[in-house]
Design a protein around this motif. Structure first.
Motif, PDB file in Angstrom:
ATOM      1  N   ALA A 287       0.832  -1.211   0.000  1.00 10.62           N
ATOM      2  CA  ALA A 287       0.000   0.000   0.000  1.00 10.62           C
ATOM      3  C   ALA A 287       0.862   1.255   0.000  1.00 10.62           C
ATOM      4  CB  ALA A 287      -0.924  -0.008   1.214  1.00 10.62           C
ATOM      5  N   THR A 288       1.909   1.255   0.816  1.00  6.29           N
ATOM      6  CA  THR A 288       2.810   2.413   0.866  1.00  6.29           C
ATOM      7  C   THR A 288       3.511   2.617  -0.461  1.00  6.29           C
ATOM      8  OG1 THR A 288       3.148   2.078   3.241  1.00  6.29           O
ATOM      9  CG2 THR A 288       4.773   3.431   2.085  1.00  6.29           C
ATOM     10  N   GLY A 289       3.977   1.524  -1.078  1.00 10.05           N
ATOM     11  CA  GLY A 289       4.640   1.631  -2.371  1.00 10.05           C
ATOM     12  C   GLY A 289       3.705   2.119  -3.467  1.00 10.05           C
ATOM     13  N   LEU A 290       2.482   1.597  -3.489  1.00 12.98           N
ATOM     14  CA  LEU A 290       1.503   2.053  -4.485  1.00 12.98           C
ATOM     15  C   LEU A 290       1.187   3.536  -4.302  1.00 12.98           C
ATOM     16  CD1 LEU A 290      -0.973  -0.973  -4.398  1.00 12.98           C
ATOM     17  CD2 LEU A 290       0.683  -0.451  -6.200  1.00 12.98           C
ATOM     18  N   ALA A 291       1.009   3.951  -3.048  1.00 10.25           N
ATOM     19  CA  ALA A 291       0.736   5.358  -2.783  1.00 10.25           C
ATOM     20  C   ALA A 291       1.899   6.235  -3.254  1.00 10.25           C
ATOM     21  CB  ALA A 291       0.482   5.571  -1.294  1.00 10.25           C
ATOM     22  N   MET A 292       3.131   5.774  -3.039  1.00 11.53           N
ATOM     23  CA  MET A 292       4.297   6.537  -3.495  1.00 11.53           C
ATOM     24  C   MET A 292       4.293   6.689  -5.017  1.00 11.53           C
ATOM     25  SD  MET A 292       7.308   5.051  -1.009  1.00 11.53           S
ATOM     26  CE  MET A 292       8.601   6.053  -1.800  1.00 11.53           C
ATOM     27  N   LEU A 293       3.938   5.622  -5.728  1.00 10.41           N
ATOM     28  CA  LEU A 293       3.880   5.708  -7.189  1.00 10.41           C
ATOM     29  C   LEU A 293       2.807   6.680  -7.651  1.00 10.41           C
ATOM     30  CD1 LEU A 293       4.351   1.968  -8.245  1.00 10.41           C
ATOM     31  CD2 LEU A 293       6.054   3.816  -8.286  1.00 10.41           C
ATOM     32  N   LEU A 294       1.785   6.883  -6.824  1.00 16.10           N
ATOM     33  CA  LEU A 294       0.730   7.843  -7.146  1.00 16.10           C
ATOM     34  C   LEU A 294       1.033   9.241  -6.615  1.00 16.10           C
ATOM     35  CD1 LEU A 294      -2.379   5.597  -6.381  1.00 16.10           C
ATOM     36  CD2 LEU A 294      -1.360   6.094  -8.617  1.00 16.10           C
ATOM     37  N   GLY A 295       2.151   9.387  -5.896  1.00 24.40           N
ATOM     38  CA  GLY A 295       2.559  10.706  -5.408  1.00 24.40           C
ATOM     39  C   GLY A 295       2.207  11.008  -3.973  1.00 24.40           C
ATOM     40  N   TYR A 296       1.873   9.982  -3.172  1.00 25.97           N
ATOM     41  CA  TYR A 296       1.451  10.215  -1.789  1.00 25.97           C
ATOM     42  C   TYR A 296       2.321   9.397  -0.841  1.00 25.97           C
ATOM     43  CZ  TYR A 296      -2.611  12.324  -3.962  1.00 25.97           C
ATOM     44  OH  TYR A 296      -3.417  13.129  -4.711  1.00 25.97           O
ATOM     45  N   ARG A 297       2.534   9.927   0.351  1.00 22.94           N
ATOM     46  CA  ARG A 297       3.361   9.264   1.357  1.00 22.94           C
ATOM     47  C   ARG A 297       2.508   8.769   2.524  1.00 22.94           C
ATOM     48  NH1 ARG A 297       8.760   9.718   0.683  1.00 22.94           N
ATOM     49  NH2 ARG A 297       9.570  11.366  -0.682  1.00 22.94           N
ATOM     50  N   PHE A 298       2.821   7.567   2.994  1.00 24.42           N
ATOM     51  CA  PHE A 298       2.210   7.015   4.202  1.00 24.42           C
ATOM     52  C   PHE A 298       3.292   6.878   5.272  1.00 24.42           C
ATOM     53  CE2 PHE A 298      -1.217   4.303   1.858  1.00 24.42           C
ATOM     54  CZ  PHE A 298      -1.904   5.466   1.550  1.00 24.42           C
ATOM     55  N   PRO A 299       2.923   7.014   6.531  1.00 21.17           N
ATOM     56  CA  PRO A 299       3.894   6.750   7.607  1.00 21.17           C
ATOM     57  C   PRO A 299       4.138   5.253   7.729  1.00 21.17           C
ATOM     58  CG  PRO A 299       1.747   7.244   8.528  1.00 21.17           C
ATOM     59  CD  PRO A 299       1.628   7.484   7.057  1.00 21.17           C
ATOM     60  N   PRO A 300       5.278   4.834   8.283  1.00 21.79           N
ATOM     61  CA  PRO A 300       5.544   3.394   8.455  1.00 21.79           C
ATOM     62  C   PRO A 300       4.548   2.769   9.414  1.00 21.79           C
ATOM     63  CG  PRO A 300       7.179   4.715   9.628  1.00 21.79           C
ATOM     64  CD  PRO A 300       6.384   5.666   8.793  1.00 21.79           C
ATOM     65  N   ASN A 301       4.235   1.483   9.181  1.00 23.91           N
ATOM     66  CA  ASN A 301       3.231   0.812   9.991  1.00 23.91           C
ATOM     67  C   ASN A 301       3.786  -0.354  10.806  1.00 23.91           C
ATOM     68  OD1 ASN A 301       0.532   0.851  10.830  1.00 23.91           O
ATOM     69  ND2 ASN A 301      -0.039  -0.791   9.420  1.00 23.91           N
ATOM     70  N   PHE A 302       4.993  -0.791  10.514  1.00 21.59           N
ATOM     71  CA  PHE A 302       5.628  -1.873  11.262  1.00 21.59           C
ATOM     72  C   PHE A 302       7.100  -1.557  11.440  1.00 21.59           C
ATOM     73  CE2 PHE A 302       1.880  -3.990   9.754  1.00 21.59           C
ATOM     74  CZ  PHE A 302       1.546  -4.870  10.774  1.00 21.59           C
ATOM     75  N   ASN A 303       7.653  -2.000  12.564  1.00 21.63           N
ATOM     76  CA  ASN A 303       9.069  -1.783  12.840  1.00 21.63           C
ATOM     77  C   ASN A 303       9.633  -2.988  13.594  1.00 21.63           C
ATOM     78  OD1 ASN A 303      11.629  -0.718  13.243  1.00 21.63           O
ATOM     79  ND2 ASN A 303      11.013   0.562  14.962  1.00 21.63           N
ATOM     80  N   GLN A 304       9.774  -4.104  12.881  1.00 19.77           N
ATOM     81  CA  GLN A 304      10.350  -5.322  13.440  1.00 19.77           C
ATOM     82  C   GLN A 304       9.780  -5.634  14.827  1.00 19.77           C
ATOM     83  OE1 GLN A 304      14.510  -4.028  12.948  1.00 19.77           O
ATOM     84  NE2 GLN A 304      14.729  -5.536  11.312  1.00 19.77           N
ATOM     85  N   PRO A 305       8.487  -5.935  14.918  1.00 24.61           N
ATOM     86  CA  PRO A 305       7.821  -6.047  16.226  1.00 24.61           C
ATOM     87  C   PRO A 305       8.338  -7.175  17.104  1.00 24.61           C
ATOM     88  CG  PRO A 305       6.388  -6.795  14.450  1.00 24.61           C
ATOM     89  CD  PRO A 305       7.546  -6.132  13.805  1.00 24.61           C
ATOM     90  N   TYR A 306       8.849  -8.255  16.512  1.00 23.05           N
ATOM     91  CA  TYR A 306       9.270  -9.380  17.341  1.00 23.05           C
ATOM     92  C   TYR A 306      10.657  -9.197  17.950  1.00 23.05           C
ATOM     93  CZ  TYR A 306       5.221 -11.716  15.330  1.00 23.05           C
ATOM     94  OH  TYR A 306       3.943 -12.039  14.944  1.00 23.05           O
ATOM     95  N   ARG A 307      11.241  -8.025  17.789  1.00 21.99           N
ATOM     96  CA  ARG A 307      12.460  -7.742  18.537  1.00 21.99           C
ATOM     97  C   ARG A 307      12.158  -6.864  19.747  1.00 21.99           C
ATOM     98  NH1 ARG A 307      16.534  -4.766  14.627  1.00 21.99           N
ATOM     99  NH2 ARG A 307      17.799  -4.804  16.517  1.00 21.99           N
ATOM    100  N   ALA A 308      10.871  -6.722  20.078  1.00 20.81           N
ATOM    101  CA  ALA A 308      10.463  -5.925  21.237  1.00 20.81           C
ATOM    102  C   ALA A 308      10.828  -6.656  22.521  1.00 20.81           C
ATOM    103  CB  ALA A 308       8.963  -5.664  21.202  1.00 20.81           C
ATOM    104  N   ALA A 309      11.323  -5.915  23.506  1.00 19.14           N
ATOM    105  CA  ALA A 309      11.715  -6.478  24.794  1.00 19.14           C
ATOM    106  C   ALA A 309      10.662  -6.244  25.867  1.00 19.14           C
ATOM    107  CB  ALA A 309      13.056  -5.893  25.240  1.00 19.14           C
ATOM    108  N   SER A 310       9.522  -5.686  25.499  1.00 19.08           N
ATOM    109  CA  SER A 310       8.389  -5.528  26.411  1.00 19.08           C
ATOM    110  C   SER A 310       7.134  -5.470  25.564  1.00 19.08           C
ATOM    111  CB  SER A 310       8.522  -4.257  27.253  1.00 19.08           C
ATOM    112  OG  SER A 310       8.380  -3.095  26.444  1.00 19.08           O
ATOM    113  N   LEU A 311       5.990  -5.760  26.184  1.00 15.41           N
ATOM    114  CA  LEU A 311       4.731  -5.669  25.434  1.00 15.41           C
ATOM    115  C   LEU A 311       4.439  -4.237  25.028  1.00 15.41           C
ATOM    116  CD1 LEU A 311       2.397  -8.147  27.349  1.00 15.41           C
ATOM    117  CD2 LEU A 311       3.296  -8.384  25.027  1.00 15.41           C
TER     118      LEU A 311
END
Length: 467
Positions: free
Chosen positions: A252-276
């Motif tokens: 979705a982010t890549g498609l939006a970029m091709l259309l000229g729009y930016r989305f904020p990131p939605n994931f950041n390697q969640p399974y390396r979290a050290a707390s809930l």
């Protein structure tokens, strides 16, 4: 219309061609994109286009009304009315049958002779996401975090923009509406293509293979499998849902970029979290931040003592569970996360930045297994299936019949993605951006064909389409 299909490729190529023909005509481009978004949504069920439009109009009118008054009481009343109407749409289509079934069962147990009619409401795809978009806009206008949207067409496009329409991410009005106000400069193509191709790889190769080869068979009848298959299936589902949903967000982010729009990131390697708490800062960021800003903080957040904070955390996570689906298994999933966050807070385990590396690693392992435990309820089709799964983990023998070396390797690879530098996929972008556009397209096309050839037959919907 699913992303990894020929139908969508033809549709998206037509959208890009139309925008190229309308280059320099910003208003016409937005109208064309709005029409394309409604055509996209109509492929699921054209009747619900009216529901999407109704939610947009409610949010737009609410914003206009807020822009015309400074009276605090009037602003609260307007905001409350708009939010109630939007939540009413969501509650009817998503929860009517759930509450009807449970209320009728309670009446039967109590011996009452009344019943609420059961009408089997069909859940519109993406309703949770476009309703949350509308609510965030109204509340942000009330808080003066975003200006009033004067054009109805802009509001219609904000809620219906097809890359994120059916499964997110939840893009705030403050991040999206300013991009509609003025023409945006061209965005680099290479990073967008990397996101799209990488997302297709995660969805088609990892998520789909794990679903068909291990997760679906084991969760269908967990009592028939040994502890080894059950344990690997639990890990596999953790990887599957991450790769499936992050893939949608990347595409979705890549498609939006091709259309000229930016989305904020939605994931950041969640399974390396050290707390809930850290997990929820890394997982489905747009939803977790939405729940924080529009539910947890208005309830009082952590400002009113530990008891009230615990109640707020439990409320938010229970409602977050119900948001995912009208079923007790989702409530159990939310309760597990809410209870974990409360215990973590009481024990002072939220701050993980100052821990030695070995304690942080141990914390990551503990949190990952807690998350996997909760995923069992999330994935199982019922409470009884989840219980069969858990009892099987406790004593069904250690035999492995369904898992293969290939599926185990996919699980390991999916987890390995969390150990790589977060910006690794974007590092080749600078070099690729220097290539001619035809070369970029050829490379991306070859990669897509290779992914299609290596993946399982058929196209599985993204998991979050059901929410």
């Amino acid at each position: 219309m699913l992303f990894p299909t020929l139908d969508f490729l033809v549709f998206f190529a037509g959208v890009v061609l139309g925008l190229l023909l309308l280059r320099g005509r910003h208003g016409a481009s937005k109208l064309f994109l709005l029409a394309a978004s409604y055509v996209f949504y109509a492929q699921w069920n054209w009747r619900y286009c009216a529901l999407l439009a109704a939610a947009s109009v409610v949010a737009w009118v609410g914003g206009l009304a807020l822009g015309r008054t400074e009276d605090p009481r009037a602003r609260r009343w307007i905001t409350g009315t708009a939010v109630t109407l939007l939540l009413g749409l969501l509650a009817f289509f998503k929860y009517y049958d759930f509450f009807t079934e449970n209320l009728n069962e309670a009446a039967r147990v109590l011996g009452a002779d009344w019943r609420i009619p059961f009408i089997e409401v069909i859940l519109p795809v993406g309703v949770s996401f476009f309703v949350f978009h509308g609510i965030s806009y109204v509340v942000d206008v009330h808080r003066r975090d975003v200006g009033v949207c004067r054009r109805l067409t802009d509001m219609l496009l904000y809620l219906s923009f097809f890359p994120q329409l059916v499964a997110g991410p939840i893009v705030r009005a403050a991040a999206f509406l300013p991009q509609l106000a003025t023409p945006q400069p061209p965005l680099p193509i290479a990073p967008a293509l990397i996101l799209i191709v990488g997302g297709l790889f995660k969805k088609v190769i990892i998520a789909n293979e794990l679903a068909t080869g291990l997760v679906d068979p084991v969760f269908f009848d967990p009592a028939s499998f040994g502890r080894g298959d059950l344990l690997l299936a639990a890990y596999a589902y953790a990887v599957q849902i991450y790769c499936d949903f992050s893939a949608y967000s990347d595409i979705a982010t890549g498609l939006a970029m091709l259309l000229g729009y930016r989305f904020p990131p939605n994931f950041n390697q969640p399974y390396r979290a050290a707390s809930l708490a850290e997990f929820w800062r890394r997982w489905h960021i747009s939803l977790s931040s939405w729940l924080r800003d529009y539910l947890y903080k208005p309830l009082g957040g952590s400002r009113r003592g530990e008891g009230r904070t615990a109640a707020n955390l439990a409320t938010v996570m229970l409602l977050g569970g119900i948001w995912h689906g009208a079923a007790w298994k989702f409530i159990a999933w939310g309760a597990l996360h809410g209870g974990g966050l409360i215990v973590e807070r009481w024990l002072g385990l939220r701050d993980t930045g100052t821990r030695p590396w070995f304690l942080r690693l141990l914390s990551i392992l503990v949190v990952f297994h807690l998350v996997c435990l909760a995923w069992i309820f999330f994935r199982a089709d019922s409470f009884s299936t989840a219980w069969d799964f858990l009892t099987g983990l406790a004593g069904n023998g250690a035999a492995v019949a369904q898992a293969t070396a290939f599926t185990a390797s996919l699980v390991a690879f999916g987890l390995l993605l969390h150990a790589l530098p977060p910006d690794l996929p974007q590092r080749p972008a600078a070099a690729l951006e220097r290539l001619p556009r035809w070369a970029l397209g050829a490379i991306a096309g070859a990669a897509v064909l290779l992914i299609d050839a290596l993946g399982p037959r058929g196209v599985a919907p993204f998991i979050y389409f059901q929410f």
